[in-house]
Enzyme design. Sequence first.
Site, PDB file in Angstrom:
ATOM      1  N   SER A   1       0.840  -1.190   0.000  1.00  0.00           N
ATOM      2  CA  SER A   1       0.000   0.000   0.000  1.00  0.00           C
ATOM      3  C   SER A   1       0.878   1.244   0.000  1.00  0.00           C
ATOM      4  CB  SER A   1      -0.897  -0.025   1.248  1.00  0.00           C
ATOM      5  OG  SER A   1      -1.785   1.058   1.258  1.00  0.00           O
ATOM      6  N   ASP A   2       0.346   2.317  -0.570  1.00  0.00           N
ATOM      7  CA  ASP A   2       1.044   3.597  -0.513  1.00  0.00           C
ATOM      8  C   ASP A   2       0.004   4.707  -0.411  1.00  0.00           C
ATOM      9  OD1 ASP A   2       3.866   4.843  -0.875  1.00  0.00           O
ATOM     10  OD2 ASP A   2       2.514   6.098  -2.048  1.00  0.00           O
ATOM     11  N   GLN A   3       0.388   5.768   0.271  1.00  0.00           N
ATOM     12  CA  GLN A   3      -0.564   6.856   0.492  1.00  0.00           C
ATOM     13  C   GLN A   3       0.114   8.206   0.292  1.00  0.00           C
ATOM     14  OE1 GLN A   3      -1.868   8.142   4.565  1.00  0.00           O
ATOM     15  NE2 GLN A   3      -3.838   7.360   3.893  1.00  0.00           N
TER      16      GLN A   3
END
Length: 197
Positions: A73-75
């Site tokens: 995941s990346d934000q």
Amino acid sequence: MPDIQQKHLILGSTSAFRKELLERLRLDFTTDSPDIDETPLQNETPEDYVIRLSLEKAKAVAARHDDALIIASDQCSVLNGKIRGKPGNHLNAVQQLTESSGNRVSFLTGLCLYDCSDQSYQLEMVPFHVDFRDLSAREIESYLQVEQPYGCAGSFKSEGLGVTLFKRLEGDDPSSLIGLPLIKLSEMLRLKGYHLP
């Protein structure tokens, strides 16, 4: 068809926040750091940025494993169309929160579930929007002294005192604001044969 649920599940992250979120699903998993360059590409949109990094993180971890499911995941936070990452230090955090004050900030979270056995993957982007209150310099300083959210996109922790900075939240999955969209992840895992709950 083999029992896919027996595959080793790996969270491609060293984030304590993502680890804590994934533990809510009561699944056995280990963690592995993707360790990739997170610099945005020239003219890359925020949406494309988090999608690309989520897939790149998954592939980086998958390269070290033969038969596992990788969760990556990346934000990023977005204000006025501009990508804002982790502040890294106090000065940058003050600037980010000052800019956020009285404004709507979008938090975009990319999510990838990558199957090492056949290099197939599911890839999504989950948005969440935050309307910040008008924040005084004293409130920003006080918040940063307590939370020190220098490794968090947008300089706040919604699971802590960061919630006091907001006027309104809008989105389908509150866990995405912390960095791992559990509703979407549960859907992806079910497609891979996991029974949740």
